[in-house]
Design an enzyme around this catalytic site. Structure first.
Site, PDB file in Angstrom:
ATOM      1  N   LYS A  96       0.845  -1.207   0.000  1.00  0.00           N
ATOM      2  CA  LYS A  96       0.000   0.000   0.000  1.00  0.00           C
ATOM      3  C   LYS A  96       0.876   1.252   0.000  1.00  0.00           C
ATOM      4  O   LYS A  96       0.584   2.239  -0.661  1.00  0.00           O
ATOM      5  CB  LYS A  96      -0.897   0.032   1.247  1.00  0.00           C
ATOM      6  N   ARG A 111      -0.793  18.257  -9.702  1.00  0.00           N
ATOM      7  CA  ARG A 111      -1.530  19.492  -9.390  1.00  0.00           C
ATOM      8  C   ARG A 111      -0.610  20.697  -9.317  1.00  0.00           C
ATOM      9  O   ARG A 111      -0.940  21.777  -9.814  1.00  0.00           O
ATOM     10  CB  ARG A 111      -2.291  19.313  -8.062  1.00  0.00           C
ATOM     11  N   TYR A 150       7.646  -5.879  -1.518  1.00  0.00           N
ATOM     12  CA  TYR A 150       8.574  -4.765  -1.732  1.00  0.00           C
ATOM     13  C   TYR A 150       8.922  -4.657  -3.220  1.00  0.00           C
ATOM     14  O   TYR A 150       8.779  -3.590  -3.823  1.00  0.00           O
ATOM     15  CB  TYR A 150       9.823  -4.999  -0.899  1.00  0.00           C
ATOM     16  N   LYS A 154       7.531  -1.693  -5.663  1.00  0.00           N
ATOM     17  CA  LYS A 154       8.403  -0.711  -6.318  1.00  0.00           C
ATOM     18  C   LYS A 154       8.268  -0.787  -7.836  1.00  0.00           C
ATOM     19  O   LYS A 154       8.380   0.217  -8.528  1.00  0.00           O
ATOM     20  CB  LYS A 154       9.859  -0.940  -5.915  1.00  0.00           C
ATOM     21  N   THR A 180      22.790   0.513   0.222  1.00  0.00           N
ATOM     22  CA  THR A 180      23.482   1.702   0.723  1.00  0.00           C
ATOM     23  C   THR A 180      23.570   1.631   2.246  1.00  0.00           C
ATOM     24  O   THR A 180      22.643   1.137   2.895  1.00  0.00           O
ATOM     25  CB  THR A 180      22.723   2.966   0.274  1.00  0.00           C
TER      26      THR A 180
HETATM   27  P1  NAD Z   1      14.365   3.764   6.105  1.00  0.00           P
HETATM   28  O1  NAD Z   1      13.482   2.663   6.590  1.00  0.00           O
HETATM   29  O2  NAD Z   1      15.365   4.312   7.042  1.00  0.00           O
HETATM   30  O3  NAD Z   1      13.499   4.960   5.557  1.00  0.00           O
HETATM   31  C1  NAD Z   1      12.166   4.842   5.115  1.00  0.00           C
HETATM   32  C2  NAD Z   1      11.368   5.956   5.734  1.00  0.00           C
HETATM   33  O4  NAD Z   1      10.019   5.906   5.237  1.00  0.00           O
HETATM   34  C3  NAD Z   1      11.284   5.839   7.253  1.00  0.00           C
HETATM   35  O5  NAD Z   1      11.530   7.104   7.805  1.00  0.00           O
HETATM   36  C4  NAD Z   1       9.850   5.375   7.504  1.00  0.00           C
HETATM   37  O6  NAD Z   1       9.366   5.749   8.772  1.00  0.00           O
HETATM   38  C5  NAD Z   1       9.134   6.043   6.346  1.00  0.00           C
HETATM   39  N1  NAD Z   1       7.862   5.396   5.979  1.00  0.00           N
HETATM   40  C6  NAD Z   1       7.645   4.077   5.770  1.00  0.00           C
HETATM   41  N2  NAD Z   1       6.354   3.883   5.435  1.00  0.00           N
HETATM   42  C7  NAD Z   1       5.766   5.116   5.397  1.00  0.00           C
HETATM   43  C8  NAD Z   1       4.440   5.572   5.143  1.00  0.00           C
HETATM   44  N3  NAD Z   1       3.452   4.721   4.821  1.00  0.00           N
HETATM   45  N4  NAD Z   1       4.190   6.911   5.223  1.00  0.00           N
HETATM   46  C9  NAD Z   1       5.178   7.781   5.557  1.00  0.00           C
HETATM   47  N5  NAD Z   1       6.440   7.397   5.841  1.00  0.00           N
HETATM   48  C10 NAD Z   1       6.724   6.077   5.752  1.00  0.00           C
HETATM   49  O7  NAD Z   1      15.080   3.214   4.772  1.00  0.00           O
HETATM   50  P2  NAD Z   1      16.115   3.907   3.775  1.00  0.00           P
HETATM   51  O8  NAD Z   1      17.225   2.966   3.592  1.00  0.00           O
HETATM   52  O9  NAD Z   1      16.383   5.309   4.198  1.00  0.00           O
HETATM   53  O10 NAD Z   1      15.278   3.902   2.427  1.00  0.00           O
HETATM   54  C11 NAD Z   1      14.722   5.081   1.865  1.00  0.00           C
HETATM   55  C12 NAD Z   1      14.163   4.780   0.488  1.00  0.00           C
HETATM   56  O11 NAD Z   1      15.217   4.308  -0.365  1.00  0.00           O
HETATM   57  C13 NAD Z   1      13.082   3.690   0.484  1.00  0.00           C
HETATM   58  O12 NAD Z   1      12.076   4.054  -0.436  1.00  0.00           O
HETATM   59  C14 NAD Z   1      13.820   2.461  -0.001  1.00  0.00           C
HETATM   60  O13 NAD Z   1      12.971   1.568  -0.682  1.00  0.00           O
HETATM   61  C15 NAD Z   1      14.856   3.069  -0.937  1.00  0.00           C
HETATM   62  N6  NAD Z   1      16.043   2.186  -1.036  1.00  0.00           N
HETATM   63  C16 NAD Z   1      16.970   2.130  -0.065  1.00  0.00           C
HETATM   64  C17 NAD Z   1      18.051   1.270  -0.184  1.00  0.00           C
HETATM   65  C18 NAD Z   1      19.147   1.171   0.836  1.00  0.00           C
HETATM   66  O14 NAD Z   1      20.058   0.362   0.672  1.00  0.00           O
HETATM   67  N7  NAD Z   1      19.175   1.970   1.884  1.00  0.00           N
HETATM   68  C19 NAD Z   1      18.159   0.435  -1.324  1.00  0.00           C
HETATM   69  C20 NAD Z   1      17.153   0.504  -2.282  1.00  0.00           C
HETATM   70  C21 NAD Z   1      16.109   1.396  -2.149  1.00  0.00           C
END
Ligand code: NAD
Ligand code: UDP
Length: 328
Positions: A96, A111, A150, A154, A180
């Site tokens: 979701k 918008r 996931y 995505k 990362t």
């Molecule tokens: P993280 O879990 O630290 O950050 C995700 C953030 O999104 C958190 O602050 C969480 O509270 C918030 N969140 C989750 N669901 C939410 C919702 N429904 N509404 C509002 N906020 C919500 O992870 P990250 O590593 O900082 O990842 C950030 C983004 O980068 C993500 O979209 C992740 O898929 C993408 N990503 C990260 C990596 C990695 O290696 N760190 C790799 C691929 C993709």
């Protein structure tokens, strides 16, 4: 490649998370008017506490699956749990977040005429049959497995971004982020770098899933933030999808050895079962990022690990609530 920036109103969803908080920090320092939106599922308020006194920073507790009405010029859409233990905790909520969250944020972009960037992932390649992975590879994803919430979330988010772009001329960017790491990772997120560092410095056995022969390519967070920033602001209107990651490829066993060597903590290695659908190999082909963004990573794994280990040693882990029971 020329980067154009002028002061903007910028929304960062997931802005209190590991990567989002660094993005907010950079944008606030550049003087932009930054709105950080987060539901704090996997975040800590402490990640952005230092930004709260800044007059160009605003924090909103909100869930992206619900609509919100904001006026902005740019959106970094990063809200989504990213660690396997976090996104599998409530898989339906995860999908979701990717689908409804993207629709809600794309609605704002449409918008307001805002530019919107999607933080997509190397997971859209699944367990890849092509190595290293170029953006032209369509992937090998199990639609019904435990990682699908996931991966498929995505993939649908990417589809939504492209369809809003083609149909409604929304100005989009898509970055595919490879593993990362760095300071501000949640110590209990269950990801391999945070697990290994926490285990080593606490004198616990390092948990190796499977034989530890699977590979990952680890990018330091500063390199990643720079790549994302270049994608958002490149003047050539290059929209991606583009891989951002470090092509240095390591087995999980090699990572364990490196963490022990750099931390100076020799601990036992403990084998655990390999989780289902765990990709066997992963390495980004970064030809497109080099060509269009003049970007490539600068921080070798050794240097990044040293900084990350120093940070883990500096924090009080009791202040971090294990957000899910899925960490080891
Ligand atoms: P993280 O879990 O630290 O950050 C995700 C953030 O999104 C958190 O602050 C969480 O509270 C918030 N969140 C989750 N669901 C939410 C919702 N429904 N509404 C509002 N906020 C919500 O992870 P990250 O590593 O900082 O990842 C950030 C983004 O980068 C993500 O979209 C992740 O898929 C993408 N990503 C990260 C990596 C990695 O290696 N760190 C790799 C691929 C993709
Ligand atoms: N892994 C491991 N021990 C751990 C955590 C993870 O061996 O304590 C392995 C995991 O099976 C995967 C790799 O490390 O092969 C990377 O896992 P992570 O959860 O960091 O991210 P992924 O790239 O799988 O999403």
């Amino acid at each position: 490649m020329e980067i154009v920036t002028k002061l903007q109103r910028i929304l960062v969803t997931g802005g209190a998370g590991f990567l989002g908080s660094h993005m907010c920090e950079r944008l606030v320092d550049e003087g932009h008017d930054v709105i950080c939106l987060d539901n704090f599922f996997t975040a800590q308020k402490s990640n952005v506490a230092h930004l709260l006194p800044r007059s160009n920073f605003e924090l909103i507790r909100h869930d992206v699956t619900l609509p919100i009405f904001l006026e902005v010029d740019q959106i970094y859409h990063m809200a989504c749990p990213a660690a396997p233990g976090h996104y599998q905790f409530n898989p339906i909520k995860t999908i979701k977040t990717s689908v409804l969250g993207s629709i809600n944020m794309l609605g704002i972009a449409k918008r307001c005429g805002a530019r919107i960037l999607l933080a997509s992932t190397s997971e859209i390649y699944g367990d890849p049959l092509i190595h290293p992975q170029p953006e032209s590879y369509w992937g090998n994803v199990n639609t019904i497995g435990v990682r699908s919430c996931y991966d498929e979330g995505k993939r649908v988010a990417e589809t939504l971004f492209m369809d809003y772009h083609r149909t409604n001329k929304v100005d989009i960017r898509i970055v595919r982020i490879f593993n990362t790491y760095g300071p501000r990772m949640h110590p209990y997120d269950g990801r391999v770098v945070s697990n290994f560092i926490r285990q080593a410095i606490q004198g616990q056995p390092i948990t190796i899933f499977g034989e530890g022969e699977q590979t990952r390519s680890f990018c330091y967070r500063n390199d990643l933030v720079e790549g994302i920033f270049r994608l958002m602001n490149n003047k050539d209107n290059f929209i991606g999808p583009v891989n951002i990651g470090n092509p240095g490829e390591f087995t999980i066993r090699e990572l364990a050895e490196l963490v022990m060597e750099i931390s100076g903590c020799k601990v036992a290695l403990e084998k655990r079962p390999l989780p289902p659908d765990d990709p066997a190999r992963r390495r980004p082909d970064i030809t497109l990022a080099k060509k269009h963004l003049n970007w490539e990573p600068q921080v070798p794994l050794r240097d990044g690990l040293k900084k990350t280990i120093d940070w883990f040693r500096s924090i009080d882990m009791d202040h971090y609530r294990p957000p899910t029971p899925n960490y080891v």
